[in-house]
Design an enzyme around this catalytic site. Structure first.
Site, PDB file in Angstrom:
ATOM      1  N   TYR A 100     -13.053   3.133 -14.810  1.00 12.56           N
ATOM      2  CA  TYR A 100     -12.750   1.946 -13.763  1.00 12.56           C
ATOM      3  C   TYR A 100     -13.634   0.822 -14.188  1.00 12.56           C
ATOM      4  O   TYR A 100     -13.300  -0.061 -13.972  1.00 12.56           O
ATOM      5  CB  TYR A 100     -13.497   2.764 -12.672  1.00 12.56           C
ATOM      6  CG  TYR A 100     -13.843   1.778 -11.295  1.00 12.56           C
ATOM      7  CD1 TYR A 100     -12.688   1.459 -10.678  1.00 12.56           C
ATOM      8  CD2 TYR A 100     -14.851   1.253 -11.032  1.00 12.56           C
ATOM      9  CE1 TYR A 100     -12.609   0.756  -9.600  1.00 12.56           C
ATOM     10  CE2 TYR A 100     -15.126   0.550 -10.055  1.00 12.56           C
ATOM     11  CZ  TYR A 100     -13.915   0.037  -9.183  1.00 12.56           C
ATOM     12  OH  TYR A 100     -14.192  -0.736  -7.923  1.00 12.56           O
ATOM     13  N   THR A 153     -17.404   0.294   3.225  1.00  9.20           N
ATOM     14  CA  THR A 153     -15.983   0.645   4.008  1.00  9.20           C
ATOM     15  C   THR A 153     -16.210   1.687   4.714  1.00  9.20           C
ATOM     16  O   THR A 153     -16.940   2.811   4.086  1.00  9.20           O
ATOM     17  CB  THR A 153     -14.960   0.499   2.767  1.00  9.20           C
ATOM     18  OG1 THR A 153     -15.216   1.452   1.792  1.00  9.20           O
ATOM     19  CG2 THR A 153     -14.926  -1.067   2.116  1.00  9.20           C
ATOM     20  N   LYS A 161     -12.340  -3.152 -14.523  1.00  8.10           N
ATOM     21  CA  LYS A 161     -13.050  -4.127 -13.689  1.00  8.10           C
ATOM     22  C   LYS A 161     -13.795  -5.165 -14.615  1.00  8.10           C
ATOM     23  O   LYS A 161     -13.778  -6.320 -14.179  1.00  8.10           O
ATOM     24  CB  LYS A 161     -14.150  -3.558 -12.685  1.00  8.10           C
ATOM     25  CG  LYS A 161     -13.456  -2.822 -11.590  1.00  8.10           C
ATOM     26  CD  LYS A 161     -12.768  -3.496 -10.906  1.00  8.10           C
ATOM     27  CE  LYS A 161     -12.274  -2.887  -9.577  1.00  8.10           C
ATOM     28  NZ  LYS A 161     -11.164  -3.508  -8.714  1.00  8.10           N
ATOM     29  N   ASN A 173      -6.147  -6.468  -4.853  1.00  9.74           N
ATOM     30  CA  ASN A 173      -7.157  -6.020  -4.330  1.00  9.74           C
ATOM     31  C   ASN A 173      -7.007  -4.726  -4.621  1.00  9.74           C
ATOM     32  O   ASN A 173      -8.332  -3.942  -4.997  1.00  9.74           O
ATOM     33  CB  ASN A 173      -7.140  -6.157  -3.012  1.00  9.74           C
ATOM     34  CG  ASN A 173      -8.191  -5.167  -2.313  1.00  9.74           C
ATOM     35  OD1 ASN A 173      -9.197  -5.368  -2.283  1.00  9.74           O
ATOM     36  ND2 ASN A 173      -7.361  -4.071  -1.449  1.00  9.74           N
ATOM     37  N   ASP A 228       0.932  -1.125  -0.241  1.00 12.23           N
ATOM     38  CA  ASP A 228       0.059  -0.050   0.000  1.00 12.23           C
ATOM     39  C   ASP A 228       1.052   1.223   0.020  1.00 12.23           C
ATOM     40  O   ASP A 228       2.059   1.031   0.000  1.00 12.23           O
ATOM     41  CB  ASP A 228      -1.007  -0.116   1.204  1.00 12.23           C
ATOM     42  CG  ASP A 228      -2.259   0.670   1.201  1.00 12.23           C
ATOM     43  OD1 ASP A 228      -2.346   1.836   0.394  1.00 12.23           O
ATOM     44  OD2 ASP A 228      -3.330  -0.024   0.978  1.00 12.23           O
ATOM     45  N   ASP A 286       4.190   1.855  -4.404  1.00 13.56           N
ATOM     46  CA  ASP A 286       3.247   2.555  -5.499  1.00 13.56           C
ATOM     47  C   ASP A 286       3.101   1.470  -6.797  1.00 13.56           C
ATOM     48  O   ASP A 286       3.937   1.359  -7.509  1.00 13.56           O
ATOM     49  CB  ASP A 286       3.909   3.823  -5.853  1.00 13.56           C
ATOM     50  CG  ASP A 286       3.003   4.543  -6.903  1.00 13.56           C
ATOM     51  OD1 ASP A 286       2.257   4.070  -7.206  1.00 13.56           O
ATOM     52  OD2 ASP A 286       3.551   5.419  -7.243  1.00 13.56           O
TER      53      ASP A 286
END
Length: 263
Positions: free
Chosen positions: A170, A205, A174, A105, A51, A78
């Site tokens: 996006y 989240t 996906k 993820n 991360d 990164d």
């Protein structure tokens, strides 16, 4: 028969095959990724995660320190820098000994309109939402092939199935993840490596609750879902545990929707 662990008075499965397994999760400091890191660690797995959210990563590790035998290992990485990603994978393999499970993820579902998308924005979105999936898989393959086994779980989304609007680039990424999953399942199956995709719906989240969970959107979610409750990051993590464990050893080339019955 699987053992069980007790969390909040609810019984959840413990997978003996995950004990001691080496697990790598991208985007593991917050949200669904953090839930997966925590749940794998609670299963006794050796977990590393990538991360760029250093403070959130530290808080996650600290929260698990007294609970698990092997606290997760954090690597600042990164993922848009493929050289840095490849180096981080090598460091993770060195620390863990191998990688048995890879969970791709990391993602960024930043809202955008068709008119504002430039070639540069397209490339930067794909550099987060699609490109790292392929190159992270490529980087772990030598270790998995040497072991003659592996489980790769690629995180997609129901957003391309609904389809959602206001995030076209996006959505393209996906949808592409499912295609990548299916072809790699066939390419890597002869090496004993399984490849599956998980397609979450509207997951509650902290980021989503802060940025998009308006009363209107919450009403839309509840109207669309068959289950009239929030779907939590832990719900997604428990599906990923199953796909990582030997209990799913005959499952590959599949896409699992977890959305409370939206699609």
């Amino acid at each position: 028969m699987n053992e069980v662990i007790v969390v909040s008075a609810i019984l959840y499965a413990r997978y003996p095959s995950l004990a001691g397994r080496a697990v790598l999760v991208t985007g593991g400091a917050t949200g669904i990724g953090a839930a997966m890191v925590a749940e794998f660690a609670r299963q006794g797995a050796k977990v590393a995660f990538f991360d760029i959210e250093d403070e959130q990563a530290r808080l996650l590790i600290d929260s698990l320190a007294a609970e698990v035998d092997s606290p997760p290992l954090y690597f600042h990485c990164d993922l848009t820098d493929i050289g840095a990603l490849q180096s981080a994978v090598k460091e993770a393999i060195k620390a863990l000994g191998t990688v048995d499970v890879l969970v791709n993820n990391a993602a960024n579902d930043q809202r955008h309109s068709i008119d504002e998308v430039t070639p540069e924005y397209w490339d930067s979105s794909m550099a987060v939402n699609l490109r790292p999936h392929f190159f992270c898989i490529q980087a772990v393959l030598p270790a998995m092939k040497a072991a003659g086994r592996g489980s790769i779980i690629n995180m997609s989304s129901i957003s391309w199935m609904i389809p959602s609007t206001g995030v076209p680039v996006y959505i393209a990424a996906k949808a592409a993840i499912v295609g990548l999953t299916r072809t790699l399942a066939h390419e890597l199956g002869p090496s004993g490596i399984r490849v599956n995709a998980v397609l979450p719906g509207a997951i509650a989240t902290e980021k989503q609750k802060q940025q998009v969970y308006t009363p209107e959107y919450k009403a839309e979610i509840m109207a669309s879902q068959a289950l009239k409750r929030d779907i939590l990051p832990e719900d997604v993590a428990r599906l990923v545990l199953f796909l990582a464990a030997d209990d799913s050893s005959a499952i590959t080339n599949q896409s699992y929707v977890i959305d409370g019955g939206w699609v």
